[in-house]
Motif scaffolding. Structure first.
Motif, PDB file in Angstrom:
ATOM      1  N   ALA A   1      46.813  53.656  60.874  1.00 45.67           N
ATOM      2  CA  ALA A   1      47.280  52.352  59.906  1.00 45.67           C
ATOM      3  C   ALA A   1      46.269  51.395  59.802  1.00 45.67           C
ATOM      4  O   ALA A   1      45.758  50.939  59.025  1.00 45.67           O
ATOM      5  N   ALA A   2      45.562  50.981  60.983  1.00 49.25           N
ATOM      6  CA  ALA A   2      44.617  50.044  60.956  1.00 49.25           C
ATOM      7  C   ALA A   2      43.429  50.327  60.135  1.00 49.25           C
ATOM      8  O   ALA A   2      42.981  49.724  59.397  1.00 49.25           O
ATOM      9  N   ARG A   3      42.847  51.576  60.226  1.00 44.94           N
ATOM     10  CA  ARG A   3      41.810  52.065  59.343  1.00 44.94           C
ATOM     11  C   ARG A   3      42.357  51.963  57.973  1.00 44.94           C
ATOM     12  O   ARG A   3      41.433  51.595  56.785  1.00 44.94           O
ATOM     13  N   LEU A   4      43.453  52.283  57.424  1.00 46.42           N
ATOM     14  CA  LEU A   4      43.909  52.300  56.119  1.00 46.42           C
ATOM     15  C   LEU A   4      44.188  51.120  55.554  1.00 46.42           C
ATOM     16  O   LEU A   4      43.736  50.725  54.679  1.00 46.42           O
ATOM     17  N   PHE A   5      44.572  50.037  56.423  1.00 44.38           N
ATOM     18  CA  PHE A   5      44.635  48.624  55.935  1.00 44.38           C
ATOM     19  C   PHE A   5      43.356  48.023  55.799  1.00 44.38           C
ATOM     20  O   PHE A   5      43.277  47.098  54.637  1.00 44.38           O
ATOM     21  N   LYS A   6      42.526  48.489  56.485  1.00 49.89           N
ATOM     22  CA  LYS A   6      41.196  47.847  56.323  1.00 49.89           C
ATOM     23  C   LYS A   6      40.456  48.222  55.025  1.00 49.89           C
ATOM     24  O   LYS A   6      40.024  47.712  54.308  1.00 49.89           O
ATOM     25  N   GLN A   7      40.937  49.364  54.693  1.00 47.46           N
ATOM     26  CA  GLN A   7      40.293  50.213  53.519  1.00 47.46           C
ATOM     27  C   GLN A   7      41.053  49.597  52.298  1.00 47.46           C
ATOM     28  O   GLN A   7      40.267  49.535  51.092  1.00 47.46           O
ATOM     29  N   LEU A   8      42.247  49.400  52.357  1.00 51.30           N
ATOM     30  CA  LEU A   8      43.007  48.683  51.254  1.00 51.30           C
ATOM     31  C   LEU A   8      42.500  47.216  51.041  1.00 51.30           C
ATOM     32  O   LEU A   8      42.583  46.647  50.070  1.00 51.30           O
ATOM     33  N   GLU A   9      42.208  46.431  52.322  1.00 54.53           N
ATOM     34  CA  GLU A   9      41.798  45.212  52.000  1.00 54.53           C
ATOM     35  C   GLU A   9      40.559  45.059  51.463  1.00 54.53           C
ATOM     36  O   GLU A   9      40.028  44.087  50.516  1.00 54.53           O
ATOM     37  N   THR A  10      39.448  46.127  51.821  1.00 54.19           N
ATOM     38  CA  THR A  10      38.160  46.202  51.029  1.00 54.19           C
ATOM     39  C   THR A  10      38.211  46.410  49.793  1.00 54.19           C
ATOM     40  O   THR A  10      37.716  45.906  48.762  1.00 54.19           O
ATOM     41  N   GLU A  11      39.403  47.435  49.180  1.00 54.91           N
ATOM     42  CA  GLU A  11      39.602  47.594  47.929  1.00 54.91           C
ATOM     43  C   GLU A  11      40.011  46.446  47.107  1.00 54.91           C
ATOM     44  O   GLU A  11      39.585  46.206  46.028  1.00 54.91           O
ATOM     45  N   ILE A  12      40.861  45.553  47.632  1.00 49.94           N
ATOM     46  CA  ILE A  12      41.132  44.487  46.987  1.00 49.94           C
ATOM     47  C   ILE A  12      40.293  43.213  46.805  1.00 49.94           C
ATOM     48  O   ILE A  12      39.890  42.758  45.971  1.00 49.94           O
ATOM     49  N   GLN A  13      39.294  43.349  48.026  1.00 55.08           N
ATOM     50  CA  GLN A  13      38.277  42.522  47.966  1.00 55.08           C
ATOM     51  C   GLN A  13      37.177  43.026  46.631  1.00 55.08           C
ATOM     52  O   GLN A  13      36.677  41.941  46.062  1.00 55.08           O
ATOM     53  N   THR A  14      37.082  44.159  46.524  1.00 54.75           N
ATOM     54  CA  THR A  14      36.028  44.660  45.481  1.00 54.75           C
ATOM     55  C   THR A  14      36.757  44.440  44.346  1.00 54.75           C
ATOM     56  O   THR A  14      35.990  43.914  43.142  1.00 54.75           O
ATOM     57  N   ASN A  15      37.973  44.462  43.905  1.00 54.04           N
ATOM     58  CA  ASN A  15      38.797  44.223  42.702  1.00 54.04           C
ATOM     59  C   ASN A  15      38.611  42.746  42.263  1.00 54.04           C
ATOM     60  O   ASN A  15      38.413  42.543  41.181  1.00 54.04           O
ATOM     61  N   ILE A  16      38.725  41.931  43.277  1.00 54.47           N
ATOM     62  CA  ILE A  16      38.582  40.392  43.148  1.00 54.47           C
ATOM     63  C   ILE A  16      37.108  40.033  42.790  1.00 54.47           C
ATOM     64  O   ILE A  16      36.599  39.379  41.721  1.00 54.47           O
ATOM     65  N   ALA A  17      36.129  40.597  43.224  1.00 52.90           N
ATOM     66  CA  ALA A  17      34.595  40.765  43.187  1.00 52.90           C
ATOM     67  C   ALA A  17      34.425  41.122  41.622  1.00 52.90           C
ATOM     68  O   ALA A  17      33.375  40.380  41.071  1.00 52.90           O
ATOM     69  N   ILE A  18      35.073  42.358  41.185  1.00 52.36           N
ATOM     70  CA  ILE A  18      34.572  42.555  40.003  1.00 52.36           C
ATOM     71  C   ILE A  18      35.199  41.914  38.938  1.00 52.36           C
ATOM     72  O   ILE A  18      34.452  41.632  37.848  1.00 52.36           O
ATOM     73  N   GLY A  19      36.283  41.101  39.045  1.00 54.16           N
ATOM     74  CA  GLY A  19      36.746  40.052  38.339  1.00 54.16           C
ATOM     75  C   GLY A  19      37.845  40.369  37.376  1.00 54.16           C
ATOM     76  O   GLY A  19      38.137  41.621  37.317  1.00 54.16           O
ATOM     77  N   ASN A  20      38.714  39.681  37.111  1.00 56.17           N
ATOM     78  CA  ASN A  20      39.952  39.635  36.168  1.00 56.17           C
ATOM     79  C   ASN A  20      40.977  40.661  36.645  1.00 56.17           C
ATOM     80  O   ASN A  20      41.658  41.612  35.963  1.00 56.17           O
ATOM     81  N   PRO A  21      41.467  40.427  37.951  1.00 55.32           N
ATOM     82  CA  PRO A  21      42.628  41.428  38.310  1.00 55.32           C
ATOM     83  C   PRO A  21      43.801  40.863  37.623  1.00 55.32           C
ATOM     84  O   PRO A  21      44.025  39.738  37.060  1.00 55.32           O
ATOM     85  N   THR A  22      44.557  41.841  37.469  1.00 52.50           N
ATOM     86  CA  THR A  22      46.085  41.490  36.808  1.00 52.50           C
ATOM     87  C   THR A  22      47.227  41.771  37.685  1.00 52.50           C
ATOM     88  O   THR A  22      47.022  41.984  38.876  1.00 52.50           O
ATOM     89  N   VAL A  23      48.385  41.517  36.937  1.00 52.91           N
ATOM     90  CA  VAL A  23      49.569  41.293  37.855  1.00 52.91           C
ATOM     91  C   VAL A  23      49.901  42.851  38.254  1.00 52.91           C
ATOM     92  O   VAL A  23      50.392  43.148  39.346  1.00 52.91           O
ATOM     93  N   SER A  24      49.293  44.037  37.337  1.00 55.93           N
ATOM     94  CA  SER A  24      49.753  45.258  37.740  1.00 55.93           C
ATOM     95  C   SER A  24      48.673  45.528  39.130  1.00 55.93           C
ATOM     96  O   SER A  24      49.041  46.459  39.651  1.00 55.93           O
ATOM     97  N   ASP A  25      47.432  44.929  39.260  1.00 53.88           N
ATOM     98  CA  ASP A  25      46.954  45.054  40.656  1.00 53.88           C
ATOM     99  C   ASP A  25      47.496  44.573  41.846  1.00 53.88           C
ATOM    100  O   ASP A  25      47.462  45.066  42.762  1.00 53.88           O
ATOM    101  N   VAL A  26      48.313  43.716  41.398  1.00 54.97           N
ATOM    102  CA  VAL A  26      49.017  42.742  42.513  1.00 54.97           C
ATOM    103  C   VAL A  26      50.205  43.954  42.896  1.00 54.97           C
ATOM    104  O   VAL A  26      50.496  44.041  44.119  1.00 54.97           O
ATOM    105  N   ASN A  27      50.799  44.160  42.138  1.00 52.63           N
ATOM    106  CA  ASN A  27      52.118  45.110  42.225  1.00 52.63           C
ATOM    107  C   ASN A  27      51.345  46.478  42.904  1.00 52.63           C
ATOM    108  O   ASN A  27      52.213  46.964  43.835  1.00 52.63           O
TER     109      ASN A  27
END
Length: 361
Positions: free
Chosen positions: A121-147
């Protein structure tokens, strides 16, 4: 101050996208904060449950061997007048019963398996956190990304629950099923086909062959190994309390002359065998091995669903970029792009699939 507030209101009115993006970013950062907290919780609880495994195993084996030693001493002094036989018998039986009760609890919760669940669980949550950070860095996240991020957080919560009572995963299921820690994939679009977004007929065929290899070799192998680990764990979980229970019965009948030889065998040998069984089960962390196999099978199932969801999407523009997706699959399997294509080609040519898809595990 009033001028700044008025300016903010004016900019939000004239450019609603600024306000929308700000709200989306705020929500994503809130999700990331929750994920960071979950990582720390799962990490701490995983360490705690790993210590449970070590401490309980040491304590139970110490109690069991002490009870067997007392039974041996009691058997040796049965012919000595005035020897404290009854005290030794009662002490040995009580310690065997205590060990049996502790073993039943330990075998029920499987601390080594619980610790592995929290590590996953800890590994998967870290992976998800990195995925969100990448999405923010790329730019233009949307409401669908939040959902989507919310769904992934809740899916991991369901796959690896923290509570022991009520929500704990079944430790002895009827058969091994792959772990599932991801939400349902997006629905298929009804749009027409086109040649865009890095996809081609050859790439689609390659991905279908990769699915075949993962299904026939990797996932099937880990499910087979998981079934073996599960059967071994069930047998050991039954044998441990059974042996300590027999030891308690043997200790109780040590003074009965007609049954004294059998009582000695049960009181001493059953305790020694119980210690060996417990060491194999919990010292060898058979429950953790089962969870590892189950999670690995889940990883390959997730890859299959991810590939299928892209292939079933009629509109290539709605898919992940084909070239990036191919690279992602290759990295997940520990292969280069050329090795991935060779694997798909060997499967497509009708040869018996001998090579596993993954080179990582």
């Amino acid at each position: 101050m009033d001028l700044v507030e008025e300016t903010d209101k004016t900019s939000a009115t004239t450019n609603p996208r600024v306000s929308c993006d700000r709200k989306v970013m705020e929500k994503l950062y809130l999700i990331m904060e929750a994920i960071s907290d979950r990582v720390e919780i799962h990490k701490n609880i995983g360490e705690q449950r790993n210590e449970w495994n070590s401490l309980l195993l040491t304590s139970i084996n110490t109690i069991t061997l002490s009870a067997a030693t007392m039974a041996g001493i009691a058997a040796a002094i049965t012919t000595i007048p005035g020897a404290p036989l009854e005290v030794l018998k009662l002490s040995s039986s009580f310690m065997y019963l205590a060990a049996t009760g502790l073993l039943v609890i330990m075998n029920k919760i499987q601390p080594s398996q619980l610790a592995e669940e929290q590590r996953n669980a800890a590994r998967l949550f870290k992976q998800l956190e990195t995925e969100i950070q990448t999405n923010i860095a790329i730019g233009n996240p949307t409401v669908s990304d939040v959902n989507e991020a919310m769904k992934k957080v809740l899916a991991i919560d369901r796959a690896y629950p923290l509570p022991l009572l009520g929500a704990m995963l079944e430790k002895f299921p009827a058969k091994t099923e792959p772990a599932v820690w991801w939400p349902e994939k997006r629905k298929i679009s009804a749009k027409g086909r086109n040649d865009k977004n890095g996809w081609s007929v050859e790439l689609e065929e390659q991905m279908r062959e990769i699915i075949k290899v993962l299904e026939v070799k990797d996932k099937a192998d880990y499910l087979r190994l998981g079934d073996k680990a599960l059967k071994l764990n069930k047998a050991l979980a039954i044998a441990g309390p059974l042996l300590t229970g027999l030891g308690a019965i043997g200790s109780a009948f040590l003074s009965s002359s007609p049954h004294n030889s059998w009582a000695v065998v049960l009181g001493i040998i059953a305790g020694a065998m119980a210690s060996v069984v417990n060491t194999v089960e919990h010292g060898g962390q058979v429950g953790m091995v089962f969870e590892m196999y189950r999670s690995n099978a889940g990883f390959f199932k997730m890859m299959e669903e991810s590939i299928n969801s892209n292939l079933k999407e009629r509109d290539e523009e709605s898919r992940d970029n084909g070239q990036a997706f191919e690279m992602k699959v290759a990295l997940q399997l520990g292969r280069s792009l050329s090795e991935l294509r060779d694997l798909a080609s060997s499967s497509k040519n009708g040869k018996d699939i001998e090579e596993f898809g993954s080179k990582l595990f």
